[in-house]
Write an enzyme that holds these catalytic residues in place. Structure first.
Site, PDB file in Angstrom:
ATOM      1  N   ARG A  69       5.168  -1.544  -9.889  1.00  0.00           N
ATOM      2  CA  ARG A  69       6.118  -2.518  -9.895  1.00  0.00           C
ATOM      3  C   ARG A  69       5.795  -3.567 -10.938  1.00  0.00           C
ATOM      4  NH1 ARG A  69       5.474  -0.587  -5.148  1.00  0.00           N
ATOM      5  NH2 ARG A  69       3.947  -2.031  -4.678  1.00  0.00           N
ATOM      6  N   GLU A 106      -5.713  -3.580   0.077  1.00  0.00           N
ATOM      7  CA  GLU A 106      -6.057  -3.769   1.478  1.00  0.00           C
ATOM      8  C   GLU A 106      -5.642  -2.819   2.455  1.00  0.00           C
ATOM      9  OE1 GLU A 106      -1.470  -4.291   0.002  1.00  0.00           O
ATOM     10  OE2 GLU A 106      -3.262  -4.355  -0.782  1.00  0.00           O
TER      11      GLU A 106
END
Length: 185
Positions: A69, A106
């Site tokens: 992105r 994460e």
């Protein structure tokens, strides 16, 4: 933190266009989907304009966009401020000689790669991605740039997940975000 969050009316328009997808790509993750932002030309343009307004005239010579992105937001920012765009890619996606950096997400581990010679000693770099969570990806990108002699001026993300404390991992490097996501808000 964002200098715009409370003052600029464009921020709320951007916020309303980001969809939250629960349990994607893994259970427990609240995925911030910016594809819905891209469907709204005004909100997408406002996002780019806010970054351009911040970085125009700051002598940024390279915008490094993080796959995938960061590839959406980085090139239009680079073009508007007169900088080159350097893609930071996942492993084995770039032809030719690369340097790489491993990092922790994460929800797993990964690696970023950059072409050897894409960035010069003394380049002033802006690192762009859509989101900062734990900060691992941004740290890997900064490490790659600094290893080749660039000065990382700032990191820029559309969204920050402050509860994951990614900002703390940036070793004092400035981070500019347009909005924060608080799951209980």
């Amino acid at each position: 933190m964002s200098g715009y969050r409370d003052e600029d009316p464009r921020i709320n328009g951007i916020r309303t266009k980001i969809r939250v997808v629960p349990n994607f790509p893994k259970p427990g993750i609240m995925f911030q989907d910016i594809t819905t932002l891209l469907l709204d030309p005004k909100a997408f343009k406002d996002t780019i304009d806010l970054f351009v307004e911040r970085y125009k005239g700051k002598n940024i010579s390279v915008v490094a966009g993080i796959e995938a992105r960061g590839f959406i937001f980085g090139p239009p920012i680079a073009l508007a401020i007169g900088a080159k765009f350097v893609p930071m890619r996942k492993p084995k996606k770039l032809p030719g000689k690369v340097i790489s950096q491993d990092y922790t997400l994460e929800y797993g581990r990964d690696r970023l790669e950059m072409h050897v010679g894409a960035v010069d000693v003394g380049d002033r770099a802006l690192v762009v991605d859509d989101l900062i969570a734990t900060g691992g990806t941004l740290c890997a990108a900064m490490d790659l740039l600094e290893r080749v002699g660039a000065e990382v001026v700032e990191c820029a993300c559309v969204i920050e997940l402050p509860e994951l404390k990614g900002r703390e991992r940036l070793n004092g490097k400035p981070l500019h975000v347009l909005l924060e996501y608080h799951p209980d808000a």
